[in-house]
Motif scaffolding. Structure first.
Motif, PDB file in Angstrom:
ATOM      1  N   GLY A  85     -21.419  27.354  76.100  1.00  0.00           N
ATOM      2  CA  GLY A  85     -20.898  26.651  77.261  1.00  0.00           C
ATOM      3  C   GLY A  85     -21.001  27.371  78.590  1.00  0.00           C
ATOM      4  N   GLY A  86     -22.015  28.221  78.760  1.00  0.00           N
ATOM      5  CA  GLY A  86     -22.205  28.898  80.043  1.00  0.00           C
ATOM      6  C   GLY A  86     -21.341  30.131  80.243  1.00  0.00           C
ATOM      7  N   ARG A  87     -20.683  30.582  79.206  1.00  0.00           N
ATOM      8  CA  ARG A  87     -19.841  31.787  79.302  1.00  0.00           C
ATOM      9  C   ARG A  87     -20.640  32.986  78.824  1.00  0.00           C
ATOM     10  N   ASP A  88     -20.892  33.946  79.696  1.00  0.00           N
ATOM     11  CA  ASP A  88     -21.802  35.034  79.327  1.00  0.00           C
ATOM     12  C   ASP A  88     -21.117  36.115  78.492  1.00  0.00           C
ATOM     13  N   TRP A  89     -21.941  37.005  77.948  1.00  0.00           N
ATOM     14  CA  TRP A  89     -21.450  38.024  77.032  1.00  0.00           C
ATOM     15  C   TRP A  89     -20.710  39.155  77.737  1.00  0.00           C
ATOM     16  N   ARG A  90     -20.821  39.230  79.053  1.00  0.00           N
ATOM     17  CA  ARG A  90     -20.144  40.305  79.792  1.00  0.00           C
ATOM     18  C   ARG A  90     -18.656  40.014  79.980  1.00  0.00           C
ATOM     19  N   THR A  91     -18.282  38.750  79.840  1.00  0.00           N
ATOM     20  CA  THR A  91     -16.886  38.377  80.046  1.00  0.00           C
ATOM     21  C   THR A  91     -16.220  38.076  78.713  1.00  0.00           C
ATOM     22  N   GLY A  92     -14.934  38.206  78.676  1.00  0.00           N
ATOM     23  CA  GLY A  92     -14.212  37.880  77.457  1.00  0.00           C
ATOM     24  C   GLY A  92     -14.184  39.035  76.473  1.00  0.00           C
ATOM     25  N   PRO A  93     -13.595  38.816  75.317  1.00  0.00           N
ATOM     26  CA  PRO A  93     -13.459  39.872  74.296  1.00  0.00           C
ATOM     27  C   PRO A  93     -14.798  40.250  73.667  1.00  0.00           C
ATOM     28  N   LYS A  94     -14.826  41.420  73.036  1.00  0.00           N
ATOM     29  CA  LYS A  94     -16.044  41.904  72.398  1.00  0.00           C
ATOM     30  C   LYS A  94     -16.521  40.951  71.304  1.00  0.00           C
ATOM     31  N   GLU A  95     -15.574  40.286  70.655  1.00  0.00           N
ATOM     32  CA  GLU A  95     -15.928  39.353  69.588  1.00  0.00           C
ATOM     33  C   GLU A  95     -16.818  38.237  70.112  1.00  0.00           C
ATOM     34  N   HIS A  96     -16.572  37.807  71.353  1.00  0.00           N
ATOM     35  CA  HIS A  96     -17.389  36.758  71.973  1.00  0.00           C
ATOM     36  C   HIS A  96     -18.838  37.221  72.096  1.00  0.00           C
ATOM     37  N   ALA A  97     -19.025  38.443  72.594  1.00  0.00           N
ATOM     38  CA  ALA A  97     -20.373  38.987  72.752  1.00  0.00           C
ATOM     39  C   ALA A  97     -21.044  39.178  71.397  1.00  0.00           C
ATOM     40  N   ARG A  98     -20.304  39.719  70.432  1.00  0.00           N
ATOM     41  CA  ARG A  98     -20.888  39.971  69.111  1.00  0.00           C
ATOM     42  C   ARG A  98     -21.371  38.682  68.472  1.00  0.00           C
ATOM     43  N   ARG A  99     -20.557  37.627  68.571  1.00  0.00           N
ATOM     44  CA  ARG A  99     -20.937  36.369  67.973  1.00  0.00           C
ATOM     45  C   ARG A  99     -22.160  35.779  68.679  1.00  0.00           C
ATOM     46  N   MET A 100     -22.223  35.903  70.000  1.00  0.00           N
ATOM     47  CA  MET A 100     -23.382  35.414  70.743  1.00  0.00           C
ATOM     48  C   MET A 100     -24.657  36.131  70.300  1.00  0.00           C
ATOM     49  N   PHE A 101     -24.560  37.442  70.106  1.00  0.00           N
ATOM     50  CA  PHE A 101     -25.727  38.215  69.684  1.00  0.00           C
ATOM     51  C   PHE A 101     -26.134  37.892  68.249  1.00  0.00           C
ATOM     52  N   ASP A 102     -25.165  37.535  67.402  1.00  0.00           N
ATOM     53  CA  ASP A 102     -25.469  37.141  66.020  1.00  0.00           C
ATOM     54  C   ASP A 102     -26.169  35.782  65.978  1.00  0.00           C
ATOM     55  N   VAL A 103     -25.733  34.886  66.835  1.00  0.00           N
ATOM     56  CA  VAL A 103     -26.227  33.513  66.832  1.00  0.00           C
ATOM     57  C   VAL A 103     -27.627  33.404  67.452  1.00  0.00           C
TER      58      VAL A 103
END
Length: 282
Positions: A85-103
């Motif tokens: 939804g347009g939310r980048d990996w630099r913002t939010g918790p680390k879990e958000h970034a990790r999941r984005m990188f997995d997907v």
């Protein structure tokens, strides 16, 4: 007429709509392709805060040839703008970034399948299985629109194997047509997975051949006739395609061509473009 479901405009990387995922999610190994080692999940040192590469115009000169031959098939913008939804990996918790990188790698594989399936639907010879191909295309597109959790749990390797059955059948139908128009007897050459590294194939007649997964690294294909050949997964790194004829070759992707050498005399299918760096080879 070929099937009309042949639009691949969304299957090209659009860096302006991506959060530099290929520069963060993927692993770099110091080699002829990359100047440095970089683990998955760590941003490349050349990636700016705007998610743009700071050395994009000089990647080859600075030892990052691997970046110039990579294409996410549009997965980057799909994951960035749709899945998350347009939310980048630099913002939010680390879990958000990790999941984005997995997907991201999962969606990239699904988008590559969309590329092949869409091309298959444009092949007149594959008309007998167009209905099956269309169903596979629709199912694959639905999979790309799953939630991050569903995508992370998807066994994408197993799914690729299922789709590959259809792609193999497509190849058989398309290549049989090439062999027939050329008046050749029997089946076209099957060189699937063949070790052709450095092979001297100058002027070789490879019309309608299956080169699926063949290792053609640094092979001399100068003037070779590759019309109607199946190129899916063929490793063309540093292969010389000068004056080769690839018109009608199918399942050929831009990353494969970008990794090869060629020139103004290289004839290509309409589905791919002539790499910019080939001008330096002329």
């Amino acid at each position: 007429m070929p099937d009309q479901t042949t639009d691949r405009s969304d299957l090209h990387g659009d860096c302006a709509q991506c959060f530099g995922l290929c520069c963060v999610a993927l692993t770099f190994a110091a080699s002829a392709d990359f100047a440095v080692d970089k683990p998955a999940g760590k941003a490349c040192a050349n990636l700016g805060s705007d998610h743009r590469c700071g050395i994009h115009a000089d990647l080859r000169e600075k030892g990052f040839t691997g970046c110039t031959v990579y294409d996410c098939f549009g997965a980057g913008q799909k994951v960035s703008q749709f899945t998350f939804g347009g939310r980048d990996w630099r913002t939010g918790p680390k879990e958000h970034a990790r999941r984005m990188f997995d997907v991201f790698p999962v969606v990239r594989q699904l988008h590559e399948l969309l590329w092949y399936l869409t091309e298959a639907l444009g092949l007149e010879a594959a008309r007998p299985i167009h209905a099956d191909l269309r169903r596979a295309l629709e199912r694959t597109e639905r999979l790309t629109r799953q939630t991050p959790e569903e995508l992370a749990a998807l066994d994408v390797a197993a799914y690729r194997q299922k789709v590959n059955v259809l792609l193999l059948r497509t190849s058989e139908l398309a290549r049989a047509g090439v062999a027939g128009t050329q008046g050749r007897k029997g089946k076209a050459k099957d060189r699937r997975g063949a070790d052709l590294m450095g092979a001297r194939l100058r002027g070789a007649d490879l019309r309608g051949a299956s080169l699926r997964g063949a290792y053609l690294i640094a092979a001399d294909l100068t003037g070779a006739d590759l019309r109607g050949a199946d190129m899916i997964g063929a490793d063309l790194r540093d292969a010389d395609l000068t004056d080769a004829d690839l018109t009608g070759a199918f399942f050929l992707t831009q990353p494969q061509l970008n990794a090869a050498r060629g020139g103004a005399g290289t004839r290509l299918p309409e589905s791919v473009g002539r790499p910019v760096h080939w001008a330096a080879c002329d």
